[in-house]
Motif scaffolding. Structure first.
Motif, PDB file in Angstrom:
ATOM      1  N   ALA A 178     -33.626  -4.529   3.843  1.00 50.54           N
ATOM      2  CA  ALA A 178     -33.007  -3.211   3.933  1.00 50.54           C
ATOM      3  C   ALA A 178     -31.696  -3.336   4.691  1.00 50.54           C
ATOM      4  O   ALA A 178     -31.557  -4.172   5.597  1.00 50.54           O
ATOM      5  CB  ALA A 178     -33.934  -2.219   4.634  1.00 50.54           C
ATOM      6  N   ALA A 179     -30.733  -2.512   4.317  1.00 51.40           N
ATOM      7  CA  ALA A 179     -29.444  -2.503   4.999  1.00 51.40           C
ATOM      8  C   ALA A 179     -28.847  -1.105   4.907  1.00 51.40           C
ATOM      9  O   ALA A 179     -29.028  -0.406   3.902  1.00 51.40           O
ATOM     10  CB  ALA A 179     -28.486  -3.523   4.377  1.00 51.40           C
ATOM     11  N   TRP A 180     -28.169  -0.707   5.961  1.00 44.47           N
ATOM     12  CA  TRP A 180     -27.455   0.566   5.972  1.00 44.47           C
ATOM     13  C   TRP A 180     -26.146   0.356   6.712  1.00 44.47           C
ATOM     14  O   TRP A 180     -26.092  -0.365   7.716  1.00 44.47           O
ATOM     15  CB  TRP A 180     -28.262   1.653   6.677  1.00 44.47           C
ATOM     16  CG  TRP A 180     -27.466   2.901   6.944  1.00 44.47           C
ATOM     17  CD1 TRP A 180     -27.192   3.906   6.079  1.00 44.47           C
ATOM     18  CD2 TRP A 180     -26.807   3.242   8.165  1.00 44.47           C
ATOM     19  NE1 TRP A 180     -26.401   4.861   6.678  1.00 44.47           N
ATOM     20  CE2 TRP A 180     -26.157   4.475   7.965  1.00 44.47           C
ATOM     21  CE3 TRP A 180     -26.708   2.624   9.414  1.00 44.47           C
ATOM     22  CZ2 TRP A 180     -25.413   5.106   8.955  1.00 44.47           C
ATOM     23  CZ3 TRP A 180     -25.958   3.245  10.414  1.00 44.47           C
ATOM     24  CH2 TRP A 180     -25.339   4.476  10.179  1.00 44.47           C
ATOM     25  N   SER A 181     -25.073   0.946   6.219  1.00 40.49           N
ATOM     26  CA  SER A 181     -23.791   0.841   6.906  1.00 40.49           C
ATOM     27  C   SER A 181     -23.009   2.128   6.742  1.00 40.49           C
ATOM     28  O   SER A 181     -23.172   2.864   5.763  1.00 40.49           O
ATOM     29  CB  SER A 181     -22.977  -0.349   6.384  1.00 40.49           C
ATOM     30  OG  SER A 181     -22.711  -0.208   5.001  1.00 40.49           O
ATOM     31  N   ALA A 182     -22.167   2.395   7.707  1.00 42.20           N
ATOM     32  CA  ALA A 182     -21.332   3.594   7.698  1.00 42.20           C
ATOM     33  C   ALA A 182     -19.871   3.183   7.758  1.00 42.20           C
ATOM     34  O   ALA A 182     -19.515   2.187   8.403  1.00 42.20           O
ATOM     35  CB  ALA A 182     -21.668   4.492   8.888  1.00 42.20           C
ATOM     36  N   GLN A 183     -19.039   3.954   7.090  1.00 45.83           N
ATOM     37  CA  GLN A 183     -17.601   3.708   7.155  1.00 45.83           C
ATOM     38  C   GLN A 183     -17.086   4.222   8.497  1.00 45.83           C
ATOM     39  O   GLN A 183     -17.164   5.409   8.790  1.00 45.83           O
ATOM     40  CB  GLN A 183     -16.881   4.419   6.004  1.00 45.83           C
ATOM     41  CG  GLN A 183     -15.409   4.050   5.910  1.00 45.83           C
ATOM     42  CD  GLN A 183     -14.660   4.749   4.781  1.00 45.83           C
ATOM     43  OE1 GLN A 183     -13.424   4.874   4.827  1.00 45.83           O
ATOM     44  NE2 GLN A 183     -15.384   5.206   3.756  1.00 45.83           N
ATOM     45  N   VAL A 184     -16.589   3.305   9.319  1.00 42.14           N
ATOM     46  CA  VAL A 184     -16.161   3.665  10.668  1.00 42.14           C
ATOM     47  C   VAL A 184     -14.644   3.727  10.805  1.00 42.14           C
ATOM     48  O   VAL A 184     -14.125   4.254  11.792  1.00 42.14           O
ATOM     49  CB  VAL A 184     -16.740   2.685  11.703  1.00 42.14           C
ATOM     50  CG1 VAL A 184     -18.266   2.750  11.705  1.00 42.14           C
ATOM     51  CG2 VAL A 184     -16.270   1.251  11.439  1.00 42.14           C
ATOM     52  N   ALA A 185     -13.932   3.176   9.842  1.00 42.12           N
ATOM     53  CA  ALA A 185     -12.471   3.205   9.880  1.00 42.12           C
ATOM     54  C   ALA A 185     -11.948   2.983   8.477  1.00 42.12           C
ATOM     55  O   ALA A 185     -12.638   2.429   7.619  1.00 42.12           O
ATOM     56  CB  ALA A 185     -11.913   2.141  10.830  1.00 42.12           C
ATOM     57  N   GLY A 186     -10.723   3.428   8.228  1.00 39.81           N
ATOM     58  CA  GLY A 186     -10.126   3.231   6.915  1.00 39.81           C
ATOM     59  C   GLY A 186      -8.951   4.165   6.700  1.00 39.81           C
ATOM     60  O   GLY A 186      -8.596   4.970   7.576  1.00 39.81           O
ATOM     61  N   GLY A 187      -8.362   4.071   5.530  1.00 40.89           N
ATOM     62  CA  GLY A 187      -7.232   4.920   5.206  1.00 40.89           C
ATOM     63  C   GLY A 187      -6.922   4.861   3.726  1.00 40.89           C
ATOM     64  O   GLY A 187      -7.220   3.871   3.059  1.00 40.89           O
ATOM     65  N   SER A 188      -6.357   5.946   3.209  1.00 42.14           N
ATOM     66  CA  SER A 188      -5.995   6.040   1.803  1.00 42.14           C
ATOM     67  C   SER A 188      -4.580   6.582   1.678  1.00 42.14           C
ATOM     68  O   SER A 188      -4.176   7.467   2.447  1.00 42.14           O
ATOM     69  CB  SER A 188      -6.970   6.975   1.067  1.00 42.14           C
ATOM     70  OG  SER A 188      -6.499   7.279  -0.230  1.00 42.14           O
TER      71      SER A 188
END
Length: 214
Positions: A178-188
């Motif tokens: 099992a794995a879970w991840s959240a987007q903690v930084a970024g840009g568009s």
């Protein structure tokens, strides 16, 4: 479902569904539904066995066809091939493992009669430690970049994902991961000033996998 026809080569076929819960994201329609998303074929070749070399090295090629856009949930016709180079090592014998992945994925997407090409480049690193017999917990960090054009032509956005992982062997012939991840930084480039890229990447990603050997 997969099998190993000969040493160091594994092939598998798969199908995926997608659950979308989108509310109030600029540029995306609100959508709440579960749909059949994609079919895939995976070929995995081990170039270096970590038990016989300084580390393990595997090449993965995964062509797939998708019928739903994974971020927006919009009906599409997408053809893509994911190329992945996976390096792993046993850092502390039987107790601590590390891995680094590099991926490149060109895509051809047809939606509403319009065909576009895009591509993704990414790197990730992960560590897993044994906390009990046949149970490992760890964490992963991934950095992904999205481009217009199949050859990483024009940068349009990026994202950093962080989250925990779990692997457990169940008996002699079954396992659970099992794995879970959240987007903690970024840009568009579509939403200047935003701290996340929700135009090209999801806010959260999760995977639950149960496997059986026959």
């Amino acid at each position: 479902a997969g099998f190993t026809p000969f040493a160091n080569f594994h092939i598998a076929v798969g199908a995926a569904g997608g659950l979308h819960r989108i509310t109030g994201v600029p540029g995306l329609d609100d959508r709440h539904r579960f749909t059949f998303e994609a079919v895939s074929l995976e070929a995995r070749t081990r170039l270096i066995d970590r038990s016989k070399g300084p580390f393990g090295l595997t090449v993965v090629v995964e062509p797939h066809i998708a019928f739903v856009e994974e971020v927006s949930g919009q009906p599409v016709r997408k053809q893509a091939v994911e190329f992945k180079l996976v390096a792993d090592n046993e850092l502390v014998k039987d107790n601590l493992f590390g891995a680094v992945n590099v991926l490149y994925e060109p895509e051809r997407v047809r939606v509403s009669g319009i065909t576009e090409t895009e591509s993704t480049f990414g790197v990730s690193g992960a560590l897993a430690v044994r906390v009990a017999t046949n149970v490992f917990v760890g964490g992963e960090v991934r950095y992904l970049r999205k481009y217009e054009g199949a050859l990483l032509n024009e940068f349009v956005g990026d994202a950093v994902f962080v989250g925990p992982t779990l692997f457990a062997k169940i008996g002699e012939k079954a396992f659970l991961s099992a794995a879970w991840s959240a987007q903690v930084a970024g840009g568009s480039i579509d939403t200047p000033g935003a701290r996340l890229d929700l135009n090209h990447f999801t806010r959260h990603q999760a995977k639950l996998k149960v496997g059986f050997e026959f």
